[in-house]
Design a protein around this motif. Structure first.
Motif, PDB file in Angstrom:
ATOM      1  N   ASP A   1       0.877  -1.290  -0.076  1.00 56.79           N
ATOM      2  CA  ASP A   1      -0.002   0.028  -0.058  1.00 56.79           C
ATOM      3  C   ASP A   1       0.789   1.304   0.027  1.00 56.79           C
ATOM      4  O   ASP A   1       0.486   2.123  -0.498  1.00 56.79           O
ATOM      5  CB  ASP A   1      -1.134  -0.072   1.214  1.00 56.79           C
TER       6      ASP A   1
ATOM      7  N   LYS B   1      -9.904   0.670  -0.755  1.00 61.22           N
ATOM      8  CA  LYS B   1      -9.720   0.083   0.590  1.00 61.22           C
ATOM      9  C   LYS B   1      -9.105   1.286   1.335  1.00 61.22           C
ATOM     10  O   LYS B   1      -9.500   1.708   2.452  1.00 61.22           O
ATOM     11  CB  LYS B   1      -9.088  -1.080   0.644  1.00 61.22           C
TER      12      LYS B   1
ATOM     13  N   ARG C   1      -7.149  -2.024  -3.909  1.00 58.16           N
ATOM     14  CA  ARG C   1      -6.325  -1.592  -2.753  1.00 58.16           C
ATOM     15  C   ARG C   1      -6.608   0.127  -2.410  1.00 58.16           C
ATOM     16  O   ARG C   1      -6.616   0.526  -1.516  1.00 58.16           O
ATOM     17  CB  ARG C   1      -4.966  -1.820  -3.201  1.00 58.16           C
TER      18      ARG C   1
ATOM     19  N   TYR D   1      -6.724  -5.128  -9.280  1.00 56.85           N
ATOM     20  CA  TYR D   1      -6.271  -5.233  -7.673  1.00 56.85           C
ATOM     21  C   TYR D   1      -5.737  -3.765  -7.287  1.00 56.85           C
ATOM     22  O   TYR D   1      -6.143  -3.596  -6.124  1.00 56.85           O
ATOM     23  CB  TYR D   1      -5.248  -6.451  -7.583  1.00 56.85           C
TER      24      TYR D   1
END
Length: 221
Positions: free
Chosen positions: A159, A198, A195, A191
């Motif tokens: 991240d 999120k 991320r 993906y």
């Protein structure tokens, strides 16, 4: 009380205040260094002389000047000294107040105290030293909340890379190709998008720009 303390701090006024405080607490031997490299050398010499320091007090940031240095931050100094003296207690004394930094220092570098420079920092410094002596961990009250923020536990190295690339203006498409070239996985566009989504939820960010801004404010990137 501690008997031999090493201070790593590049401002004279703060060094003087720290030395006066330590002397008032009965510390017999106090050495200080304005550069992290010098602090490491002092620590090595003390070990060689079989008289190691029993406490390290250090700042996190050090101003750059004409001198070329190997260790550029307090984090690097702590890591280097812990490699040669794993058990030395560490008290971080800094203006840094980002939650992510506090959490990382306590949980990853295992610092024993984090004192925020401010109006009441001298009294907190004394309390922190006493807390360390009794085997505890001290965090300035205005920063103690950092250790309770469970959301930061969800942030991974992956991240941080994503956030760093976003801050540099790299698009998701460019990031996908970059990750593939470096064999960083997962590296699909979908993906990476998940991320980022999120991370927006974790930081309660409304936009990607807002997410990057919050990441910088928290010291993550």
């Amino acid at each position: 009380m501690f008997t031999k303390v090493l201070i790593a701090e590049d401002f004279d006024s703060i060094n003087i205040a720290l030395i006066q405080t330590l002397e008032s607490m009965g510390v017999k031997e106090i050495e200080h260094a304005k550069y992290c490299d010098d602090a490491l050398l002092k620590a090595k010499k003390a070990i060689q002389d079989k008289a190691p320091f029993d406490l390290l007090i250090c700042d996190l940031s050090f101003e750059t000047d004409y001198r070329t240095v190997t260790l550029k931050s307090g984090e690097e100094l702590i890591t280097a000294i812990r490699q040669i003296q794993p058990s030395i207690p560490v008290l971080v004394y800094t203006v840094e107040d980002k939650s992510f930094v506090v959490k990382s220092l306590v949980e990853d570098l295992k610092v024993n105290a984090f004192v925020h420079k401010g109006r009441n920092s001298i009294s907190q410094l004394k309390t922190a030293m006493e807390t360390i002596l009794f085997g505890g961990t001290f965090i300035s009250q205005n920063l103690a909340h950092a250790l309770k923020e469970n959301s930061f536990n969800e942030i991974e190295d992956y991240d941080v890379q994503v956030l760093t690339h976003l801050s540099n203006g790299i698009t998701i498409e460019e990031m996908e190709q970059l990750f593939k070239n470096k064999d960083i996985k997962p590296n699909s566009k979908s993906y990476i998008e998940k991320r980022i989504s999120k991370l927006k939820d974790i930081f309660k960010a409304k936009t990607t720009i807002h997410l990057v801004s919050l990441s910088k404010d928290l010291g993550i990137i």
